[in-house]
Design an enzyme around this catalytic site. Structure first.
Site, PDB file in Angstrom:
ATOM      1  CG  LEU A 127      47.330  45.695  48.696  1.00  0.00           C
ATOM      2  CD1 LEU A 127      48.241  45.882  49.907  1.00  0.00           C
ATOM      3  CD2 LEU A 127      47.889  44.567  47.829  1.00  0.00           C
ATOM      4  CG  HIS A 231      42.518  33.241  45.629  1.00  0.00           C
ATOM      5  ND1 HIS A 231      43.493  33.494  44.685  1.00  0.00           N
ATOM      6  CD2 HIS A 231      41.421  32.842  44.937  1.00  0.00           C
ATOM      7  CE1 HIS A 231      43.013  33.273  43.481  1.00  0.00           C
ATOM      8  NE2 HIS A 231      41.750  32.878  43.602  1.00  0.00           N
TER       9      HIS A 231
END
Length: 338
Positions: A127, A231
């Protein structure tokens, strides 16, 4: 602006390549490599045209298109069954408790064990949405439309679904987890290993990675701090996954230590809430319900935001959404509240 999610086709290669180059690295499922992306598109076309209604080694690749400009602003993927071509490797975080009678002391040691426990699961991944679009609310359309596709093609997907999140990296693109664990065995940088994996697969992991458990007490603090942490750019994605019911189940990526989220496929919130009805009328509902609406099978699948309302025998949908989906009264539409 209006956006529609649709199946990717060969003409999207350059736009997908541009997105891959803008990710900043670490997106294994979206490598900035034309031949690899071309192979993905070819694999996706084969998946969209396969007629057998059963779980197979399929990749479904979607793009998010700005209807007004025709530009692609995002992309996402679904893998029907990971671990088919080569094993799906993860580190499983486990613990071993030991007791010393002489010292009258109990010690609990945490370990990383190379695992293929998740082989056979379906995976949502790949994504990516351009940064300038992330505040517009279309990230949810990009993410949740995948679950509507899974709902309407349920026999093609496994009983468990997973999602891997990109792990921590510093500003130079280095991975503390890779540097502290796997990098010590491979003699290559994180970027080199991640790029190689994205293009050639991960058999080299099985060839070179130690098979014995690794005690986390032996790892540097920087690697420990990165275990199971997404992240910074993936925190919103993690929240969306948690909203769907996904949970961190103590599996982490062997490259960057990012968390792997898991859920029983039928427990995904969007799949549970989605309904399929007959489109009875097209027009502006008096009491509209903002929804994600989808129509079409396989390569004809499309999804967008729309205003929908229940009516006798089915549903009414606004004109813009109906045009974007290419539906007419009598067609079936799947929908879920926004």
């Amino acid at each position: 602006m209006s956006f529609v999610l649709r199946a990717a086709h060969p003409g999207d290669l350059e736009a997908i390549y541009a997105m891959a180059k803008s990710t900043g690295g670490g997106f294994t499922n979206l490598p900035p490599d034309r031949p690899a992306l071309k192979a993905k598109l070819e694999r996706a076309i084969a998946a969209f045209t396969r007629q057998e209604e059963l779980v197979a080694d399929d990749l479904f690749l979607f793009v998010l298109e700005d209807v007004a400009s025709g530009r692609l602003r995002g992309t996402c993927q679904i893998f029907s069954k990971v671990g088919s071509t080569w094993p799906f490797y993860s580190y499983r975080i486990s613990a071993l408790t030991q007791y010393s009678k002489a010292l009258d002391r109990t010690v609990r040691a945490e370990m990383l064990t190379l695992s293929t426990d998740l082989d056979g699961a379906s995976e949502v991944g790949g994504l990516y949405l351009y940064p300038q679009e992330r505040s517009s609310g279309i990230g949810a359309l990009l993410a949740r439309s995948r679950y509507l596709f899974m709902k309407t093609h349920r026999p093609r997907f496994a009983g468990m679904t997973i999602a891997e999140l990109r792990g921590c990296q510093d500003q130079a693109g280095h991975s503390p987890f890779w540097d502290g664990v796997a990098g010590r065995f491979f003699g290559m940088s994180f970027r080199e290993a991640d790029d190689f994996n994205a293009i050639h697969g991960n058999q080299f992991i099985a060839d070179l990675m130690p098979k014995h458990p690794i005690y986390t007490a032996l790892l540097p603090d920087s690697a420990l701090a990165a275990m199971g942490v997404p992240h910074a750019s993936g925190r919103a994605a993690m929240r969306m996954l948690e909203k769907e019911g996904f949970a961190f189940s103590h599996y982490i990526d062997i490259f960057d230590g990012g968390p792997t989220m898991t859920i029983a496929t039928d427990q995904i919130a969007t799949i549970q809430q989605a309904r399929t009805d007959t489109l009875i009328a097209i027009g502006r509902p008096e009491q509209p319900k903002p929804s994600i609406v989808a129509a079409g099978q396989l390569a004809d699948f499309r999804a967008c935001y729309g205003d929908l309302a229940a009516t006798a025998g089915g549903v009414m949908l606004d004109e813009v959404a109906a045009a974007q989906l290419g539906v007419s009264p009598g067609d079936a539409v799947s929908h879920v509240p926004r």
